[in-house]
Design an enzyme around this catalytic site. Structure first.
Site, PDB file in Angstrom:
ATOM      1  N   LYS A  51       0.836  -1.207   0.000  1.00  0.00           N
ATOM      2  CA  LYS A  51       0.000   0.000   0.000  1.00  0.00           C
ATOM      3  C   LYS A  51       0.871   1.258   0.000  1.00  0.00           C
ATOM      4  O   LYS A  51       0.557   2.242  -0.678  1.00  0.00           O
ATOM      5  CB  LYS A  51      -0.962  -0.034   1.203  1.00  0.00           C
ATOM      6  CG  LYS A  51      -2.070  -1.078   1.013  1.00  0.00           C
ATOM      7  CD  LYS A  51      -2.841  -1.450   2.279  1.00  0.00           C
ATOM      8  CE  LYS A  51      -3.763  -2.631   1.962  1.00  0.00           C
ATOM      9  NZ  LYS A  51      -4.556  -3.103   3.111  1.00  0.00           N
ATOM     10  N   GLN A  95      -5.265  -2.184   9.126  1.00  0.00           N
ATOM     11  CA  GLN A  95      -5.026  -3.484   8.509  1.00  0.00           C
ATOM     12  C   GLN A  95      -5.611  -4.594   9.391  1.00  0.00           C
ATOM     13  O   GLN A  95      -5.376  -4.624  10.594  1.00  0.00           O
ATOM     14  CB  GLN A  95      -3.506  -3.683   8.306  1.00  0.00           C
ATOM     15  CG  GLN A  95      -3.141  -4.925   7.514  1.00  0.00           C
ATOM     16  CD  GLN A  95      -3.646  -4.896   6.075  1.00  0.00           C
ATOM     17  OE1 GLN A  95      -3.724  -3.845   5.451  1.00  0.00           O
ATOM     18  NE2 GLN A  95      -4.002  -6.050   5.552  1.00  0.00           N
ATOM     19  N   ASP A 118     -11.577   1.711   2.991  1.00  0.00           N
ATOM     20  CA  ASP A 118     -11.798   0.268   2.814  1.00  0.00           C
ATOM     21  C   ASP A 118     -13.256  -0.045   2.446  1.00  0.00           C
ATOM     22  O   ASP A 118     -13.549  -1.121   1.931  1.00  0.00           O
ATOM     23  CB  ASP A 118     -11.489  -0.465   4.132  1.00  0.00           C
ATOM     24  CG  ASP A 118     -10.141  -1.161   4.131  1.00  0.00           C
ATOM     25  OD1 ASP A 118      -9.680  -1.552   3.050  1.00  0.00           O
ATOM     26  OD2 ASP A 118      -9.569  -1.318   5.228  1.00  0.00           O
TER      27      ASP A 118
END
Ligand code: GUN
Length: 281
Positions: A51, A95, A118
């Site tokens: 990322k 995460q 997300d």
């Protein structure tokens, strides 16, 4: 045909980089993505590194914030509150998975929905299922983009999704439905799974087991999307949920692992970060 998520990602990232270049003059700064990594799970470390690398390619500012696995839920929620309040942070990603003593549901709900890159926040999930504007979750969004780019018609097709997770199975089923496919959601306890999957014109596999889908489960000409990221127990190499060597000759279109869905997930995260930045101006 093998769809290279890596190639499509490279094209999308190059186009986004051109767009982002114009932002400092137009908006005074570039988008900023904050990524929180708790602990040192090797897969999570590798995802977070990917990322950061993609952010650099696109010209997005990336802050990767690492915390020990012993961080308390309260401390993590306080960190999120700080990022929520920071006007110069456009996207926040925690995460997953998190250590067992921390509630993932609580953490996801604590992220400001406007910064939920997300698409996991309950308000985003509700908006998706209620056909309202929302941030689309990255992996499902990437899958639909790959299918569209490969020229796969989804309308009227029989799609079978193996897996029912919040991250992939459920939202990708919804997006396929929105493309007017007829969708069956199967899972590890589906009876006669091979009979179900053989009906699939589009088969999406997100079950997390190496070589779970064997050649007898796939019809000639099917489109096969492999979301799995596993270690091959024999070779130790990265492999998907699909026995690629056996199925590639039968499939009309298939995604490889690595280099398929994975890069698209990260690329769609970049897209979502830019979308949040622009929307919250
Ligand atoms: N863990 C595995 N996939 C994902 C993802 O897409 N987002 C986050 N935050 N964690 C993950």
């Amino acid at each position: 045909m093998i769809i290279s998520g890596k190639e499509l990602s490279a094209k999308m990232k190059a186009a986004m980089a051109e767009e982002v270049k114009t932002f400092p003059e137009k908006y005074g700064r570039v988008p900023h993505l904050a990524v929180i990594l708790v602990g040192d799970n090797p897969a999570s470390v590798s995802y977070v590194t990917g990322k950061a690398k993609a952010s650099a390619e696109v010209g997005i500012k990336n802050s990767t914030i690492r915390r020990e696995a012993t961080i308390t839920e309260e401390e993590l929620l306080a960190l999120i509150a700080e990022l929520n309040a920071d006007d110069e942070v456009d996207g926040i990603l925690v995460q997953l998975p998190l250590p067992k003593h921390i509630s993932e549901d609580k953490v996801i709900a604590a992220i400001d929905v406007k910064k939920d890159v997300d698409g996991f926040h309950p308000a985003n999930v509700a908006a998706l299922w209620q056909k309202q504007p929302c941030t689309l979750p990255c992996t499902p969004k990437g899958i639909i983009r790959m299918l569209q780019t490969a020229g796969v018609e989804m309308a009227g097709k029989e799609a079978v999704v193996i897996g029912r997770s919040n991250i992939v199975g459920l939202p990708v089923s919804k997006l396929l439905l929105d493309q007017n496919a007829t969708v069956t959601i199967a899972h590890s306890r589906t009876k006669n799974l091979a009979e179900v999957t053989r009906r699939a014109e589009i088969l999406v596999v997100a079950i997390g087991r190496p070589k779970f889908v064997t050649a007898d489960m796939v019809s000639e000409g099917a489109v096969v999307i492999d979301v799995g990221v596993n270690r091959d127990p024999e070779t130790g190499k990265l492999c998907g949920d699909v026995d690629f060597a056996a199925i590639e000759p039968k499939a009309s279109v298939i995604t490889p692992v690595p280099g398929g869905v994975g890069p698209m997930t990260i690329t769609c995260l970049m897209e979502n970060t830019i979308e949040c930045f622009l929307k919250n101006r």
